[in-house]
Design a protein around this motif. Sequence first.
Motif, PDB file in Angstrom:
ATOM      1  N   LEU A  46     -11.675   8.742   7.069  1.00  0.00           N
ATOM      2  CA  LEU A  46     -12.202   8.267   5.792  1.00  0.00           C
ATOM      3  C   LEU A  46     -13.643   8.739   5.590  1.00  0.00           C
ATOM      4  O   LEU A  46     -14.036   9.104   4.481  1.00  0.00           O
ATOM      5  CB  LEU A  46     -12.130   6.740   5.730  1.00  0.00           C
ATOM      6  CG  LEU A  46     -10.725   6.124   5.719  1.00  0.00           C
ATOM      7  CD1 LEU A  46     -10.809   4.602   5.735  1.00  0.00           C
ATOM      8  CD2 LEU A  46      -9.919   6.596   4.521  1.00  0.00           C
ATOM      9  N   HIS A 100      -4.647   4.379   8.894  1.00  0.00           N
ATOM     10  CA  HIS A 100      -5.153   2.997   8.961  1.00  0.00           C
ATOM     11  C   HIS A 100      -4.033   1.989   8.712  1.00  0.00           C
ATOM     12  O   HIS A 100      -4.112   0.859   9.203  1.00  0.00           O
ATOM     13  CB  HIS A 100      -6.288   2.788   7.960  1.00  0.00           C
ATOM     14  CG  HIS A 100      -7.177   1.651   8.329  1.00  0.00           C
ATOM     15  ND1 HIS A 100      -8.020   1.670   9.426  1.00  0.00           N
ATOM     16  CD2 HIS A 100      -7.351   0.418   7.772  1.00  0.00           C
ATOM     17  CE1 HIS A 100      -8.661   0.522   9.518  1.00  0.00           C
ATOM     18  NE2 HIS A 100      -8.274  -0.256   8.533  1.00  0.00           N
ATOM     19  N   ALA A 138      -5.980   6.898   5.127  1.00  0.00           N
ATOM     20  CA  ALA A 138      -5.307   5.696   4.613  1.00  0.00           C
ATOM     21  C   ALA A 138      -4.012   5.430   5.365  1.00  0.00           C
ATOM     22  O   ALA A 138      -3.741   4.289   5.782  1.00  0.00           O
ATOM     23  CB  ALA A 138      -5.037   5.862   3.119  1.00  0.00           C
ATOM     24  N   ALA A 180       0.838  -1.205   0.000  1.00  0.00           N
ATOM     25  CA  ALA A 180       0.000   0.000   0.000  1.00  0.00           C
ATOM     26  C   ALA A 180       0.867   1.247   0.000  1.00  0.00           C
ATOM     27  O   ALA A 180       0.544   2.249  -0.665  1.00  0.00           O
ATOM     28  CB  ALA A 180      -0.927  -0.011   1.218  1.00  0.00           C
ATOM     29  N   TYR A 196      -9.981  -0.644   3.180  1.00  0.00           N
ATOM     30  CA  TYR A 196     -10.135   0.689   3.766  1.00  0.00           C
ATOM     31  C   TYR A 196      -9.006   1.608   3.298  1.00  0.00           C
ATOM     32  O   TYR A 196      -9.226   2.789   2.984  1.00  0.00           O
ATOM     33  CB  TYR A 196     -10.108   0.612   5.291  1.00  0.00           C
ATOM     34  CG  TYR A 196     -11.383   0.142   5.937  1.00  0.00           C
ATOM     35  CD1 TYR A 196     -12.513   0.955   5.951  1.00  0.00           C
ATOM     36  CD2 TYR A 196     -11.457  -1.095   6.557  1.00  0.00           C
ATOM     37  CE1 TYR A 196     -13.690   0.527   6.568  1.00  0.00           C
ATOM     38  CE2 TYR A 196     -12.618  -1.538   7.170  1.00  0.00           C
ATOM     39  CZ  TYR A 196     -13.731  -0.720   7.171  1.00  0.00           C
ATOM     40  OH  TYR A 196     -14.898  -1.158   7.770  1.00  0.00           O
ATOM     41  N   ILE A 197      -7.801   1.066   3.268  1.00  0.00           N
ATOM     42  CA  ILE A 197      -6.649   1.855   2.816  1.00  0.00           C
ATOM     43  C   ILE A 197      -6.833   2.230   1.354  1.00  0.00           C
ATOM     44  O   ILE A 197      -6.566   3.371   0.946  1.00  0.00           O
ATOM     45  CB  ILE A 197      -5.346   1.060   3.033  1.00  0.00           C
ATOM     46  CG1 ILE A 197      -5.170   0.710   4.521  1.00  0.00           C
ATOM     47  CG2 ILE A 197      -4.146   1.835   2.518  1.00  0.00           C
ATOM     48  CD1 ILE A 197      -4.052  -0.268   4.804  1.00  0.00           C
ATOM     49  N   GLY A 210      -9.264   5.056   1.012  1.00  0.00           N
ATOM     50  CA  GLY A 210      -8.644   6.341   1.332  1.00  0.00           C
ATOM     51  C   GLY A 210      -7.763   6.847   0.216  1.00  0.00           C
ATOM     52  O   GLY A 210      -7.766   8.049  -0.111  1.00  0.00           O
ATOM     53  N   ILE A 211      -7.003   5.934  -0.413  1.00  0.00           N
ATOM     54  CA  ILE A 211      -6.175   6.316  -1.553  1.00  0.00           C
ATOM     55  C   ILE A 211      -7.068   6.797  -2.689  1.00  0.00           C
ATOM     56  O   ILE A 211      -6.774   7.803  -3.355  1.00  0.00           O
ATOM     57  CB  ILE A 211      -5.306   5.125  -2.010  1.00  0.00           C
ATOM     58  CG1 ILE A 211      -4.275   4.771  -0.928  1.00  0.00           C
ATOM     59  CG2 ILE A 211      -4.606   5.432  -3.328  1.00  0.00           C
ATOM     60  CD1 ILE A 211      -3.520   3.483  -1.201  1.00  0.00           C
TER      61      ILE A 211
END
Length: 496
Positions: free
Chosen positions: A402, A335, A332, A255, A316-317, A320-321
């Motif tokens: 987020l 998290h 992100a 990530a 979730y990441i 956010g990205i």
Amino acid sequence: MRHLPVFIPLIFFLGALLMALLPRRRTSLPHTLAVAATFGGWVFSILGLGTVIASGTIRYHLGGWQPPIGIELSLDALSAFMCAVVTTVSLLVLIHSKCVAANEHPGKAVPFYSATMLLIGGLLGIIVTADLFNLYVFLEISSLASYALVAIGDKRAPVSAFRYLILGTVGASFYLLGLGFIFIVTGSLNMADVASILPQITTTPPILIGVILMVIGIGVKMALFPLHGWLPDAYTYASSTSTALIAPIGTKVAAYVLIRLLFFVFEKDLVTIEIPVLKTIGYLGAAGIIAGSILAIAQHDLKRMLAYSSVAQISYIALGIGLGSTLGLIGAILHVLNHAFMKACLFLVSANFLTKLGHADISRLDNSVRLKMPWTAAAFTVAAISMIGLPPTAGFFSKWYLVIGSFEQSNWVFITVILVSSLLNAVYFFRVLEKIYLRSNEQKAEDKETTAFASSEAPASMLYPTLILSAGLLVLGLGNVFIVEHVIKLMIPPNL
């Protein structure tokens, strides 16, 4: 201090080299060396983070060759932060591993810890490198080590490792092929140099194809839905320590690479207008959150439930990205930190159950677990609440960023997904908590049973790292404002 970018991964490669020289009969020496090397890497990482926050980016040019010709290693706020996260979690997992490794794969301490050192060193190399091809080299080092670590598990682990190898190789090949397209057009591999060249070039098919291929390749490594096929079996059938090490940090480093490429290397218009990369990643993340959560509900093995939960949490990441905004990126990155602690804690709890109870089958857990292992049960409770996203635990605050990032863009789909997923998380985690804390009609727990179970807790070397991670979730939650204001905001690129 200028040598810190090279010292951080180098100490792990030296540890792997020395590990191979140890006598195989001395089973305690490999663990001691692994912990010592990781502690050294942790010290260097914390020093690097403090130096970067105080003085700015640290750059190191290998062999004295100046970029873009030479290979550059760099510690900026983002990479220093990631190094600190990786080494902190790795140190606690390796301290925990002494009894677990001896029980689950006896006689394999030297190869196991050698592969562990290569894995951590490769991941840290990915983080500190400022060269796109050198990133691929470290990616392959960490990948080969992770395949070996997954294979050291139960009898089903080699098949899982082979599937992981095939998909991982495809992902790495996509990245390398995409890099070739980028290099053909820009003539450079240095990240900063490529970032300065791309805005001057009219968008061409090789650039578009290169970006798409690189993002897909890293998406496989990140287990971005629906490219996550390797993850559930790999996490389930690998040894407890392997899973507790790979799950919290392996996909998070992937990530990190995605964040580095999309926000620091590629031009913003390229990944938002020319190719809707960010938007696609965001909606794939939203789909992955729901799919991973639903699949986690259907599992009866704790490790497999946590594996599918990882698919959702990684998403979730990605969400956010995909927001492509300051608040989305803050959520992100936060998290990444929170999930590394949450998932490491939960997999260590699973390892404690396997060691002391002989299983991690949810259907076989009952009220006696709380009586036998009260501190392990408490650690699981804190981590579970954080995964659900209840304050004041860490998981709430990254989800909050987020949500407000989605609200800022009036993206009601993302907001709905986050809220629904929290309810789904509650379903599968409260199912376990119910088993542990509520007595069934057949059970009668008495005070004398509590006394009898007092000595059944996990050994101190296993219990303390688990408790430190669970306590860390409360500390990270209560200190989230400080982390965001004084650390994460330094990582946000100026063009957001």
